[in-house]
Design a protein around this motif. Sequence first.
Motif, PDB file in Angstrom:
ATOM      1  N   ASP A   1     -25.841 -30.972 -32.312  1.00  0.00           N
ATOM      2  CA  ASP A   1     -26.248 -32.051 -33.220  1.00  0.00           C
ATOM      3  C   ASP A   1     -25.345 -33.271 -33.070  1.00  0.00           C
ATOM      4  N   GLY A   2     -24.213 -33.073 -32.470  1.00  0.00           N
ATOM      5  CA  GLY A   2     -23.280 -34.159 -32.191  1.00  0.00           C
ATOM      6  C   GLY A   2     -22.149 -33.609 -31.346  1.00  0.00           C
ATOM      7  N   GLU A   3     -21.411 -34.484 -30.703  1.00  0.00           N
ATOM      8  CA  GLU A   3     -20.238 -34.082 -29.917  1.00  0.00           C
ATOM      9  C   GLU A   3     -19.183 -35.169 -30.026  1.00  0.00           C
ATOM     10  N   PHE A   4     -17.927 -34.746 -29.925  1.00  0.00           N
ATOM     11  CA  PHE A   4     -16.811 -35.682 -30.020  1.00  0.00           C
ATOM     12  C   PHE A   4     -15.563 -35.026 -29.459  1.00  0.00           C
ATOM     13  N   VAL A   5     -14.496 -35.809 -29.396  1.00  0.00           N
ATOM     14  CA  VAL A   5     -13.188 -35.308 -28.977  1.00  0.00           C
ATOM     15  C   VAL A   5     -12.296 -35.302 -30.213  1.00  0.00           C
ATOM     16  N   TYR A   6     -11.644 -34.170 -30.448  1.00  0.00           N
ATOM     17  CA  TYR A   6     -10.694 -34.032 -31.556  1.00  0.00           C
ATOM     18  C   TYR A   6      -9.301 -33.944 -30.945  1.00  0.00           C
ATOM     19  N   LYS A   7      -8.391 -34.799 -31.448  1.00  0.00           N
ATOM     20  CA  LYS A   7      -7.023 -34.785 -30.927  1.00  0.00           C
ATOM     21  C   LYS A   7      -6.039 -34.917 -32.071  1.00  0.00           C
ATOM     22  N   ALA A   8      -5.344 -33.813 -32.346  1.00  0.00           N
ATOM     23  CA  ALA A   8      -4.276 -33.832 -33.345  1.00  0.00           C
ATOM     24  C   ALA A   8      -3.025 -34.440 -32.701  1.00  0.00           C
ATOM     25  N   PRO A   9      -2.130 -35.039 -33.498  1.00  0.00           N
ATOM     26  CA  PRO A   9      -0.897 -35.603 -32.937  1.00  0.00           C
ATOM     27  C   PRO A   9      -0.089 -34.545 -32.181  1.00  0.00           C
TER      28      PRO A   9
END
Length: 163
Positions: free
Chosen positions: A51-59
């Motif tokens: 339904d959606g896609e993204f990049v997750y980046k924690a510090p």
Amino acid sequence: MPQQFKPFIFEHRLACARVGLVLEGHSLVQGFMPESLLWERWVQKRQKLCDGEFVYKAPDAGAERVGLEVELTLKNRDKLDESLRALSDRKDLAQVWWICGDATILRALKMEVMRRYWNATPRHLFCLMKDFLSLKHKSQLMDAEGASFKIDPAEPTLRPLPP
């Protein structure tokens, strides 16, 4: 011939849009793309489209590609397994965030993940829709075993799994 209006499709698209707006404004989320844009870029026709896609980046952590699944209706076990198996074939996804319409749907998804996919890639994380929309960037996701992870930009605890 005009297509017949289907309320559940409209409700699903609206829910996806609401979740997408929260994600687009999240400082740890990069490059959110809704399903409509993913269709335009879809290359591998056998690949499950989220339904959606993204990049997750924690510090101080590596970036991970995330698939978004918004579930508003309870699926039977075969349908859930079909979705989870198709997501397992997506080698480009490190995580899938399941935003669930109610606790029954969330429980069913967690049980299915625990049955076959609890230690597989992508990693499956869950949240109730009402919690995600009300808490927004301070939402917490949980894995199938019940461990909770914060995506709060001020103190995120969701990190990539060690290799």
